[in-house]
Design an enzyme around this catalytic site. Structure first.
Site, PDB file in Angstrom:
ATOM      1  N   ASP A 114       0.811  -1.221   0.000  1.00  0.00           N
ATOM      2  CA  ASP A 114       0.000   0.000   0.000  1.00  0.00           C
ATOM      3  C   ASP A 114       0.845   1.273   0.000  1.00  0.00           C
ATOM      4  O   ASP A 114       0.652   2.173   0.823  1.00  0.00           O
ATOM      5  CB  ASP A 114      -0.933   0.021   1.221  1.00  0.00           C
ATOM      6  CG  ASP A 114      -1.795  -1.218   1.324  1.00  0.00           C
ATOM      7  OD1 ASP A 114      -2.487  -1.530   0.340  1.00  0.00           O
ATOM      8  OD2 ASP A 114      -1.776  -1.875   2.383  1.00  0.00           O
TER       9      ASP A 114
ATOM     10  N   GLU B 277     -11.542  -1.052  -3.343  1.00  0.00           N
ATOM     11  CA  GLU B 277     -10.766  -0.492  -2.244  1.00  0.00           C
ATOM     12  C   GLU B 277      -9.593   0.325  -2.787  1.00  0.00           C
ATOM     13  O   GLU B 277      -9.439   0.489  -3.998  1.00  0.00           O
ATOM     14  CB  GLU B 277     -10.260  -1.608  -1.322  1.00  0.00           C
ATOM     15  CG  GLU B 277      -9.340  -2.623  -1.977  1.00  0.00           C
ATOM     16  CD  GLU B 277      -8.981  -3.760  -1.040  1.00  0.00           C
ATOM     17  OE1 GLU B 277      -9.626  -3.891   0.016  1.00  0.00           O
ATOM     18  OE2 GLU B 277      -8.054  -4.530  -1.368  1.00  0.00           O
TER      19      GLU B 277
END
Length: 335
Positions: free
Chosen positions: A43, A234
């Site tokens: 991420d 997401e």
């Protein structure tokens, strides 16, 4: 016949001046993504300082709650032995710090948005993340967390994957995912069994301090199997280019090879956003990507992207990858 009539020294003299132009020719460049950091760094988000240095922040790993890496030219990155978040706030548990994102505020301070487990637990869930904020004078930290979370939505599954955004007029926003699959009914991503739970991406307007919500969040996207989405969407990342808002996101399950990166576009920040329905990044892309997602696009120019993918087929660690990006009209492509 012509070449054999030229001496070796003359041939060298003729060829050498042409090499720089040949090596810089678009026909000679390797396209696609590149491995930016060969270690567990999921991420990734990144920011460029006024001095031209790049810093990336990543999900907890390598013994750190928030990992930090640096680069002088974007393509070569170094993991720093730095804890980006040395202390946690009273609202959060000392574990599971995911998806940090950082932007530079007008006063020169850096705001980090991140998700962490709240000490408050929502109904029927073990995963109870909220979006927190922290401030630092330095992009690599240390970041000092604020006393209260920015968003929780625990009754809807929690809030994760925040990403800051500055609009053309200077207004600050944060996008994040309402983590509905955390209260799903099983199956893929815990949301593959009916009734499926919404996993919307929302947009929250902020005050000039970058941490105070203004008004209510606005839903800007959700999964739709007709669009090729999996049981969730997401990891939103929002950028503005030539009047078009690009919303990048991931879909399917991060631990499966169907996980990918897609995008939607809009002419207004609140939408409606139209999905392109194409995989910007997918398993099998160069260099042998596996489950590429969790992407962040550089907000200032939209021409650079960092994301994670499994380091190898064992799917035990997620490395950081990068690429150059082209935004043209409503079309995004890796170059």
């Amino acid at each position: 016949m012509f070449l054999t009539s030229i001496s070796p020294s003359t041939l060298v003299a003729l060829v050498l001046p042409l090499l720089p132009r040949a090596l810089s020719s678009p026909l000679m460049k390797r396209g696609g993504s590149f491995l930016a950091l060969h270690t567990d760094f999921p991420d990734p988000s990144f920011v460029k300082t006024p001095e031209g240095k790049w810093f990336a922040l990543g999900t907890e790993g390598n013994g750190k709650r928030v990992q930090v890496a640096e680069s002088d030219g974007f393509h070569s990155w170094t993991l720093l032995d730095i804890e980006g978040l040395p202390k946690v706030a009273a609202w959060e548990e000392d574990a599971q710090h995911f998806a940090p994102d950082v932007i530079r505020r007008d006063d020169g301070k850096y705001i980090m948005y991140y998700s962490a487990n709240s000490k408050e637990v929502g109904p029927n869930q073990d995963d109870h993340h909220c979006v927190g904020t922290a401030i630092s004078d330095d992009p690599k930290g240390p970041y000092i967390p604020n006393d209260k979370p920015l968003a929780c939505d625990l009754d809807k599954g929690g809030a994760i994957d925040p990403a800051g955004f500055r609009d053309a007029d200077g207004t600050l926003y944060v996008t994040y995912k309402v983590n509905g699959n955390s209260i799903g009914h099983g199956g893929d991503c815990n949301n593959g069994v009916d009734p499926l739970v919404p996993t919307p991406l929302v947009l929250q307007k902020l005050a000039k301090d970058g941490v105070t919500p203004v008004g209510d969040p606005v839903q800007i996207l959700d999964r739709n199997t007709a669009d090729g989405d999996g049981p969730l969407v997401e990891a939103p990342s929002l950028v503005l280019s030539s009047g078009t808002y690009y919303l990048f996101y991931s879909t399917h399950c991060f631990n499966e090879d169907t996980y990918d990166t897609r995008y939607a576009t809009a002419s207004s920040i609140n939408g409606p956003y139209t999905k392109n329905n194409e995989q910007l990044l997918k398993t099998g892309d160069s260099p042998r990507l596996i489950s590429p997602g969790g992407a962040t696009v550089h907000a200032d120019d939209g021409n650079r992207i960092l994301f994670h993918g499994w380091c190898d087929a064992s799917m035990k660690q997620r490395c950081m990858y990068g690429a150059n990006l082209s935004l043209d009209g409503t079309k995004a492509s890796i170059v």
